[in-house]
Enzyme design. Structure first.
Site, PDB file in Angstrom:
ATOM      1  N   GLY A 156      -6.764  -2.172   2.359  1.00  0.00           N
ATOM      2  CA  GLY A 156      -7.620  -2.006   1.195  1.00  0.00           C
ATOM      3  C   GLY A 156      -6.809  -1.757  -0.066  1.00  0.00           C
ATOM      4  N   LEU A 174      -8.875  -2.976   4.729  1.00  0.00           N
ATOM      5  CA  LEU A 174      -9.150  -1.624   5.203  1.00  0.00           C
ATOM      6  C   LEU A 174      -7.924  -0.736   5.051  1.00  0.00           C
ATOM      7  CD1 LEU A 174     -10.690   0.579   6.802  1.00  0.00           C
ATOM      8  CD2 LEU A 174      -9.922  -0.559   8.906  1.00  0.00           C
ATOM      9  N   SER A 175      -8.108   0.450   4.497  1.00  0.00           N
ATOM     10  CA  SER A 175      -7.066   1.457   4.408  1.00  0.00           C
ATOM     11  C   SER A 175      -5.851   0.909   3.663  1.00  0.00           C
ATOM     12  CB  SER A 175      -6.713   1.975   5.806  1.00  0.00           C
ATOM     13  OG  SER A 175      -5.943   3.144   5.725  1.00  0.00           O
ATOM     14  N   ALA A 176      -4.693   0.806   4.311  1.00  0.00           N
ATOM     15  CA  ALA A 176      -3.536   0.218   3.635  1.00  0.00           C
ATOM     16  C   ALA A 176      -3.831  -1.211   3.219  1.00  0.00           C
ATOM     17  CB  ALA A 176      -2.320   0.270   4.549  1.00  0.00           C
TER      18      ALA A 176
END
Length: 486
Positions: free
Chosen positions: A162, A158-160
Site C-alpha cells: 500500500g 496492502l501494507s508495504a
C-alpha cells in the site's frame, strides 16, 4: 531508528507466504505471449524490461478479455507472494466478472530480507528509479500485450504494498487513473529506512498542504488530472496506526484542491464507514473507508454474494470485500469511467441563448436518475430530464458547461465533454471617474462649462476634476448616471 526496530516492524506486518509458484501451478511466458494463452491462469512474465528494481512480474487475464479493457496492478505485503495475494484478495473474481487484467509485481528477499516493497527508500520508490520503474515497465508490457485502455490503469496494495501504491500514484499520475491504499502509508512519508517506523506508528504533524506537496514534488511540473484514491484503514490497527488513513485523506484531498470535510458518508457492512470527498464537479475524488475494530490487514468477505470476495488468512480479515468497493469506486463494474458511478453523458449541445440565459440538451444515460449541470465548474442546478435552461446570466458573456449523471443511490458519474454558450445582448459596464476624465475617455461631453453623459445627455455637473460620477454603458455608446449602484 536502528535497523533492528524496522526489522521488527516488518516481522509484525509480514503476510504469510502460503502458495509458492510450483504449488500454484504457475506458467512462465514471454511478454509477446497472447492474451488467449494467458487466459484464466496466473502466470509469470519474463523479459518485461531492464527491471532496475529486480522484481518479478505475474499477471492474470480472464478468458475472452477484449482489447481496451482496464488494467489493475496489485501489490502484496511483506513475505507474501503474487500467488498468495491473487488467491486471497478477491481481484480474480472481479477481473472475471467485469473484464480486466491484473498485474501482480513480486519482490523477494534479495531486495528486502522480508520481501517488502521499498516504499521508504527514495532510490527505489521514485519516478524512473528502482522498483517503481520496474512496475512501470510491467504496466507498459501488459498494455502492449492486452491492448489495455491507458486511461483506465489502476494500482492497489496492502501494507508495504500500500505504501508503494501511494508512491506510484505520486510518481506516475500520468499513468494511473486511480489507486487504493490498504492499511498503508501516505506517498513519500519516509525516504529512508530510519524514518519508516515513525510513519507507521505516529502522527507526522504535517498540514494537508505539506502532505500534498510530497505528491506534487514527486513529478514536478505535473498539473493533472490526478488519480482518484480509495483509502482503507482499520480502527484497531497497531501496526500501521489509523492516523495514516487520515494523513492519506489529507494528502489526496489537498492534491485535488478540495477540503477535508466529507461530501457524503454512509455505513457499509463489516462496521465500515465510507466517507466520500467530491471534486469541484461533484464527482468522487477521494474515498476513506474506516473499518471499525479491524486490525492490520486486507478486508475480505468470503462468500458468493455480489459484494463478497476473497478468503481469510493471516492478515486477510473477514469484515467487508474491500476489492469490490474499490473496483466500484474506480468504475470497473462498467457503471462509469473511473468514478465508480454512471457514465458521462454524450452529445451535450447548446440549443439556444438569450441575453440572460442558455438552454442545453444531451443524450440520456441508461442508469441516470437525474443530472447535475455545471457552469464554469460549479453546480448550477439539476434536472431529471435531458434538457436544462440556465437563467440569470450576464448579457454578452461566455459560459462553459458540463453535465454529469446521478444514479438512484446519489452517486455522481463522470462529467461530459464541455461546451460554451455566449449570451446575446450588450454587457453593461460601469465606469467611475471625475467629469474631466469621463469626457477625455469619450463617455461624456462638455458644453458651457458643464458635463453631459453621452447618449442620455444627463447633466453631470461642472466640467472639472472635483466632480465624480459613475456612468453605466447600457448599450453601445449610451451612458446613464449610476451613482446609486451599478
Amino acid at each position: 531508528m536502528p535497523h533492528s526496530t524496522l526489522r521488527r516492524f516488518f516481522r509484525r506486518t509480514a503476510l504469510a507466504l502460503v502458495l509458492g509458484a510450483v504449488a500454484a501451478g504457475l506458467t512462465t511466458v514471454s511478454p509477446l505471449a497472447t492474451s488467449a494463452a494467458a487466459a484464466g491462469t496466473l502466470q509469470q512474465v519474463t523479459g518485461f524490461g531492464s527491471n532496475p528494481g529486480n522484481l518479478t512480474m505475474y499477471e492474470y487475464a480472464p478468458s475472452g478479455l477484449s482489447s481496451g479493457a482496464p488494467l489493475v496492478v496489485a501489490l502484496h505485503g511483506c513475505t507474501q507472494s503474487a500467488s498468495d495475494y491473487h488467491s486471497h484478495s478477491g481481484w480474480q473474481k472481479f477481473a472475471d466478472e467485469w473484464g480486466f487484467a491484473v498485474v501482480y509485481p513480486q519482490t523477494s528477499s534479495a531486495n528486502n530480507s522480508l520481501s517488502c516493497f521499498s516504499w521508504f527508500d527514495s532510490t527505489k520508490d521514485t519516478r524512473g528509479k528502482g522498483e517503481a520503474a520496474s512496475i512501470k515497465q510491467m504496466v507498459d508490457t501488459a498494455v502492449a500485450q492486452y491492448g489495455s485502455d491507458t486511461n483506465r490503469i489502476y494500482v492497489t496494495g496492502l501494507s508495504a504494498g500500500g505504501g508503494m501504491a501511494a508512491d506510484l500514484l505520486a510518481d506516475y499520475p500520468d499513468v494511473f487513473a486511480g489507486g487504493s491504499v490498504d492499511s498503508g502509508l501516505p506517498a513519500q512519508c519516509a525516504t529512508t529506512q530510519t524514518a519508516a517506523s515513525g510513519c507507521q506508528y505516529s502522527n507526522q504533524g504535517l498540514t494537508a498542504a505539506q502532505w500534498g506537496d510530497k505528491v506534487r514534488n514527486s513529478y514536478a511540473g505535473y498539473s493533472g488530472p490526478w488519480p482518484r484514491v480509495a483509502i482503507w484503514q482499520g480502527s484497531s490497527d497497531t501496526t500501521v496506526a489509523p492516523v495514516n488513513g487520515t494523513e492519506l485523506r489529507d494528502q489526496w484531498t489537498d492534491v485535488w484542491g478540495i477540503g477535508q470535510t466529507a461530501s457524503s458518508t454512509q455505513s457499509l457492512s463489516g462496521g465500515t464507514t465510507e466517507s466520500i470527498y467530491d471534486d469541484s464537479t461533484g464527482a468522487p475524488a477521494v474515498a476513506l473507508f474506516s473499518v471499525s475494530g479491524m486490525t492490520h490487514g486486507l478486508a475480505v468477505s468470503p462468500g458468493s454474494g455480489t459484494d463478497q470476495c476473497g478468503t481469510t488468512g493471516t492478515y486477510y480479515l473477514d469484515h467487508i470485500c474491500s476489492s469490490y468497493y474499490t473496483a466500484k469506486f474506480w468504475g470497473l463494474d462498467g457503471s462509469g469511467t473511473g468514478t465508480g458511478s454512471p457514465s458521462a453523458p454524450s452529445g451535450l449541445t447548446v440549443t439556444g441563448t438569450t441575453d440572460t440565459g442558455a438552454t442545453l440538451s444531451w443524450n440520456s444515460v441508461s442508469d441516470a436518475a437525474s443530472y447535475n449541470v455545471y457552469r464554469n465548474g460549479t453546480k448550477a442546478g439539476s434536472t431529471t430530464g435531458t434538457t436544462y435552461s440556465d437563467t440569470g446570466l450576464t448579457a454578452a458573456t461566455t459560459y462553459t458547461y458540463t453535465v454529469a449523471a446521478v444514479d438512484s443511490s446519489g452517486a455522481v458519474g463522470a462529467t461530459s465533454a464541455s461546451v460554451t454558450a455566449t449570451t446575446t445582448g450588450f454587457a453593461a459596464t460601469c465606469y467611475t471617474d471625475n467629469n474631466y476624465n469621463q469626457v477625455r475617455a469619450g463617455r461624456a461631453y462638455q458644453s458651457g462649462g458643464y458635463t453631459y453623459a453621452d447618449g442620455s445627455a444627463q447633466n453631470m455637473g461642472l466640467y472639472n476634476v472635483a466632480v465624480t460620477h459613475t456612468l453605466k454603458e447600457t448599450s453601445s455608446g449610451y451612458f446613464v448616471i449610476a451613482d446609486s449602484g451599478c
